[in-house]
Enzyme design. Structure first.
Site, PDB file in Angstrom:
ATOM      1  N   ASN A 149       0.795  -1.242   0.000  1.00  0.00           N
ATOM      2  CA  ASN A 149       0.000   0.000   0.000  1.00  0.00           C
ATOM      3  C   ASN A 149       0.826   1.292   0.000  1.00  0.00           C
ATOM      4  O   ASN A 149       0.330   2.329  -0.420  1.00  0.00           O
ATOM      5  CB  ASN A 149      -1.023  -0.010   1.144  1.00  0.00           C
ATOM      6  N   GLY A 225       3.056  -5.463   7.368  1.00  0.00           N
ATOM      7  CA  GLY A 225       2.107  -6.267   6.601  1.00  0.00           C
ATOM      8  C   GLY A 225       0.998  -6.764   7.501  1.00  0.00           C
ATOM      9  O   GLY A 225       0.718  -6.173   8.552  1.00  0.00           O
ATOM     10  N   SER A 226       0.398  -7.862   7.094  1.00  0.00           N
ATOM     11  CA  SER A 226      -0.789  -8.339   7.808  1.00  0.00           C
ATOM     12  C   SER A 226      -0.408  -9.075   9.093  1.00  0.00           C
ATOM     13  O   SER A 226       0.714  -9.571   9.238  1.00  0.00           O
ATOM     14  CB  SER A 226      -1.591  -9.267   6.897  1.00  0.00           C
ATOM     15  N   GLU A 245       4.985  -4.158  12.130  1.00  0.00           N
ATOM     16  CA  GLU A 245       3.991  -3.094  11.919  1.00  0.00           C
ATOM     17  C   GLU A 245       2.817  -3.751  11.213  1.00  0.00           C
ATOM     18  O   GLU A 245       2.873  -3.998  10.005  1.00  0.00           O
ATOM     19  CB  GLU A 245       4.584  -1.973  11.050  1.00  0.00           C
ATOM     20  N   LEU A 246       1.741  -4.047  11.965  1.00  0.00           N
ATOM     21  CA  LEU A 246       0.663  -4.876  11.419  1.00  0.00           C
ATOM     22  C   LEU A 246      -0.621  -4.076  11.227  1.00  0.00           C
ATOM     23  O   LEU A 246      -0.595  -2.850  11.201  1.00  0.00           O
ATOM     24  CB  LEU A 246       0.457  -6.089  12.335  1.00  0.00           C
ATOM     25  N   CYS A 279      -3.073   1.270   6.911  1.00  0.00           N
ATOM     26  CA  CYS A 279      -3.177   0.535   8.175  1.00  0.00           C
ATOM     27  C   CYS A 279      -3.880   1.345   9.256  1.00  0.00           C
ATOM     28  O   CYS A 279      -4.443   0.785  10.176  1.00  0.00           O
ATOM     29  CB  CYS A 279      -1.799   0.115   8.642  1.00  0.00           C
ATOM     30  N   GLU A 373     -10.042  -6.503  10.367  1.00  0.00           N
ATOM     31  CA  GLU A 373      -9.450  -5.416   9.582  1.00  0.00           C
ATOM     32  C   GLU A 373     -10.071  -5.441   8.181  1.00  0.00           C
ATOM     33  O   GLU A 373      -9.941  -6.425   7.453  1.00  0.00           O
ATOM     34  CB  GLU A 373      -7.928  -5.583   9.459  1.00  0.00           C
TER      35      GLU A 373
HETATM   36  P1  NAD Z   1       0.886  -9.160   3.494  1.00  0.00           P
HETATM   37  O1  NAD Z   1       1.068  -9.510   4.921  1.00  0.00           O
HETATM   38  O2  NAD Z   1       0.079 -10.053   2.649  1.00  0.00           O
HETATM   39  O3  NAD Z   1       2.329  -9.039   2.772  1.00  0.00           O
HETATM   40  C1  NAD Z   1       3.330  -8.209   3.270  1.00  0.00           C
HETATM   41  C2  NAD Z   1       4.684  -8.716   2.810  1.00  0.00           C
HETATM   42  O4  NAD Z   1       4.967  -9.971   3.434  1.00  0.00           O
HETATM   43  C3  NAD Z   1       4.804  -8.968   1.319  1.00  0.00           C
HETATM   44  O5  NAD Z   1       6.069  -8.520   0.864  1.00  0.00           O
HETATM   45  C4  NAD Z   1       4.722 -10.471   1.217  1.00  0.00           C
HETATM   46  O6  NAD Z   1       5.356 -10.988   0.057  1.00  0.00           O
HETATM   47  C5  NAD Z   1       5.440 -10.903   2.470  1.00  0.00           C
HETATM   48  N1  NAD Z   1       5.122 -12.251   2.975  1.00  0.00           N
HETATM   49  C6  NAD Z   1       4.003 -12.997   2.748  1.00  0.00           C
HETATM   50  N2  NAD Z   1       4.101 -14.169   3.409  1.00  0.00           N
HETATM   51  C7  NAD Z   1       5.280 -14.159   4.078  1.00  0.00           C
HETATM   52  C8  NAD Z   1       5.924 -15.088   4.950  1.00  0.00           C
HETATM   53  N3  NAD Z   1       5.368 -16.246   5.284  1.00  0.00           N
HETATM   54  N4  NAD Z   1       7.125 -14.743   5.471  1.00  0.00           N
HETATM   55  C9  NAD Z   1       7.692 -13.563   5.175  1.00  0.00           C
HETATM   56  N5  NAD Z   1       7.124 -12.649   4.348  1.00  0.00           N
HETATM   57  C10 NAD Z   1       5.929 -12.949   3.805  1.00  0.00           C
HETATM   58  O7  NAD Z   1       0.308  -7.669   3.480  1.00  0.00           O
HETATM   59  P2  NAD Z   1      -0.228  -6.769   2.274  1.00  0.00           P
HETATM   60  O8  NAD Z   1      -1.514  -7.329   1.760  1.00  0.00           O
HETATM   61  O9  NAD Z   1       0.869  -6.514   1.298  1.00  0.00           O
HETATM   62  O10 NAD Z   1      -0.490  -5.389   3.051  1.00  0.00           O
HETATM   63  C11 NAD Z   1      -1.630  -5.159   3.812  1.00  0.00           C
HETATM   64  C12 NAD Z   1      -1.390  -5.352   5.287  1.00  0.00           C
HETATM   65  O11 NAD Z   1      -0.293  -4.556   5.721  1.00  0.00           O
HETATM   66  C13 NAD Z   1      -2.570  -4.877   6.113  1.00  0.00           C
HETATM   67  O12 NAD Z   1      -2.819  -5.807   7.135  1.00  0.00           O
HETATM   68  C14 NAD Z   1      -2.098  -3.552   6.693  1.00  0.00           C
HETATM   69  O13 NAD Z   1      -2.730  -3.143   7.862  1.00  0.00           O
HETATM   70  C15 NAD Z   1      -0.653  -3.822   6.898  1.00  0.00           C
HETATM   71  N6  NAD Z   1       0.100  -2.564   6.993  1.00  0.00           N
HETATM   72  C16 NAD Z   1       0.554  -2.139   8.226  1.00  0.00           C
HETATM   73  C17 NAD Z   1       1.228  -0.916   8.349  1.00  0.00           C
HETATM   74  C18 NAD Z   1       1.746  -0.417   9.675  1.00  0.00           C
HETATM   75  O14 NAD Z   1       2.590   0.475   9.679  1.00  0.00           O
HETATM   76  N7  NAD Z   1       1.303  -0.939  10.799  1.00  0.00           N
HETATM   77  C19 NAD Z   1       1.433  -0.136   7.216  1.00  0.00           C
HETATM   78  C20 NAD Z   1       0.959  -0.596   5.992  1.00  0.00           C
HETATM   79  C21 NAD Z   1       0.302  -1.814   5.885  1.00  0.00           C
END
Ligand code: NAD
Length: 470
Positions: A149, A225-226, A245-246, A279, A373
């Protein structure tokens, strides 16, 4: 594009196609790394860690300042690429590039502020003729895993502080939006970063990301990420420093003395920017019963005025969601809430990846639209009578990233900031507000650790204690 491993731009046997989320057109392809490329990245980063640790702080700062300068000069190129691969509207993409420039500049400044302290060891029993001080040293190899994002600024929040602190970085961008990260890697090299100071590896998160996180040569993982992936990373990481950072389902409390026009303006920004895929998006609006209908009157026209369409068109205010499956999920959660007794005020429709800005009221806390979420362009309204009730609703979540309150009453505001369990608290604005210098990070299921260059540098260094026996 190629990926950057072992000081070379390389391909792989398999590729991943990157599509424009607005019209499905092919933007480019990237390599899909396998086990051999992961190993090459780790070996190169381990060598790069030695090279980076030997650079002076002045040299590291110079590289980051130069990168910021190059990025500012190519702002429009980067912004257009962000829009094409992520679907973010061009105006927001330009802001992201400006913020990334700021993040790099802040990181460069931190390179010269990494310091330890002297310890009064002679205050300890047996401490005569002892002199103690701490040294802060780089972690070594930092793995930086980022979401789709904010393909540039969230990468800069990891790479900037990591390099400022003298680490080598392995960047693993998401498969939806890897192109900006690869282009940014080129900028770092052009700015004079030692070739093995950075690796940018593309491929499946489950395969590549998991292998990187499990490897013993990595000392620090910084993940955004998530929540589910954050948990998987913790399971494989072993003994490492980890910043997470989730996600969140951020609440915004509207008290009876709120300026409702301001609330409506803030919610239209905070709930729908980047199609709700932020997020700290405002997902739950908790509104006092006494002003409920006035708030609806103020909010509905603001939400309905948001223009949706081609994110490259200057007049568009909201673009598509990243993937159609997520757009379908958002539509389903809205209809599920309505079937369960909630009332649709605006939106609720979808065309491909485009979801209309949606407003749903009478949402019960147990509905997915409220308790999970959403990460999409819908806001759920729930009513309350007392501040205590509103705080309980706000805290009734496994997440704790950002929350807001609208009130002019200082006592109410202070009760909110003391009792709401979130890492970021906004008084008189929506939940989606961030300056890149702030300490930023969640409580509870929203993660651990802080970003913001000053705080990230602390997490990307380790402390050694030195005792001189004189
Ligand atoms: P995602 O968790 O699907 O992917 C994030 C990253 O993790 C990607 O690069 C992906 O390839 C990698 N990944 C996937 N599986 C993995 C594994 N098993 N081991 C290591 N890496 C792996 O998230 P997304 O759909 O790209 O982004 C959306 C999520 O990110 C939402 O939950 C959002 O709230 C969160 N987010 C949090 C913040 C924050 O600062 N807290 C900021 C932005 C987005």
């Amino acid at each position: 594009m190629k990926m950057y491993i072992g000081a070379e731009w390389i391909t792989a046997a398999d590729t991943i196609a990157v599509h424009n989320p607005f019209d499905g057109s092919l933007v480019d392809t990237v390599p899909s790394a396998g086990a051999a490329e992961v190993e090459a990245a780790l070996a190169s980063a381990a060598r790069g860690a030695g090279v980076m640790a030997a650079l002076t702080a002045r040299e590291r700062a110079r590289i980051l300042h130069k990168t910021a300068e190059l990025l500012a000069a190519r702002k429009e190129d980067f912004a257009r690429l962000i829009t094409r691969e992520s679907g973010k509207v061009i105006g927001e993409a330009r802001v992201e590039v400006e913020r990334a420039t700021e993040t790099l500049t802040l990181s460069a400044e931190e390179a010269g502020r990494i310091s330890g302290e002297t310890l009064p060891l002679d205050a300890a029993p047996g401490g005569e003729r002892k002199f103690g001080f701490t040294l802060r040293v780089p972690c070594g190899v930092v793995v930086a895993i980022t979401p789709f994002n904010f393909p540039l600024n969230l990468l800069c929040h990891k790479v900037g502080p990591a390099l400022a602190a003298g680490n080598a970085v392995i960047a693993k961008p998401p498969s939806d939006t890897p192109l900006t990260a690869l282009k940014f890697t080129g900028l770092l090299l052009e700015a004079g970063l030692p070739p093995e100071g950075i690796q940018c590896i593309t491929g499946s998160g489950a395969a590549v990301g998991a292998k990187l996180c499990a490897d013993a040569r990595v000392r620090k993982i910084s993940f955004t990420g998530s929540r589910d992936v954050g948990e998987q990373i913790c399971r494989v990481a072993g003994i490492k420093k980890v910043t997470l950072e989730l996600g969140a389902n951020s609440p915004l409390i509207i008290m009876p003395d709120a300026d409702l026009d301001l609330v409506a303006r803030a919610t239209a920004v905070s709930g729908y920017a980047n199609a709700g895929q932020v997020c700290i998006s405002t997902q739950r609006v908790l509104v006092n019963n006494r002003i409920y209908s006035d708030l609806l009157d103020a909010l509905k026209p603001r939400v309905e005025a948001i223009t949706v369409g081609d994110p490259l068109a200057e007049s568009t205010q909201m673009g598509p969601m990243i993937r159609e499956e997520d757009a379908i999920r958002v539509e389903r959660w809205i209809h599920e809430a309505v079937d369960g007794g909630a009332r649709l005020i605006s939106g609720g429709t979808r065309a491909g990846n485009l979801v209309a800005p949606s407003l749903v009221t009478e949402v019960a806390p147990g509905m997915r639209l409220s308790c999970e979420e959403l990460f999409g362009p819908a806001v759920a309204l729930t009513r309350f009578d007392t501040l205590e009730e509103a705080i309980a609703l706000a805290n009734d979540s496994r997440y704790g990233l950002s929350a807001g309150i609208f009130t002019r009453n200082l006592d109410w505001a202070m009760k909110f900031v003391r009792q709401v369990q979130c890492g970021n608290l906004m008084v008189n604005w929506g939940t989606q507000w961030r300056a890149d210098l702030m300490p930023y990070g969640g409580l509870k299921g929203s993660g651990t650790g802080k970003e913001g260059p000053r705080y990230a540098v602390e997490e990307m260094t380790e402390t050694k204690m030195v005792v001189m026996h004189l």
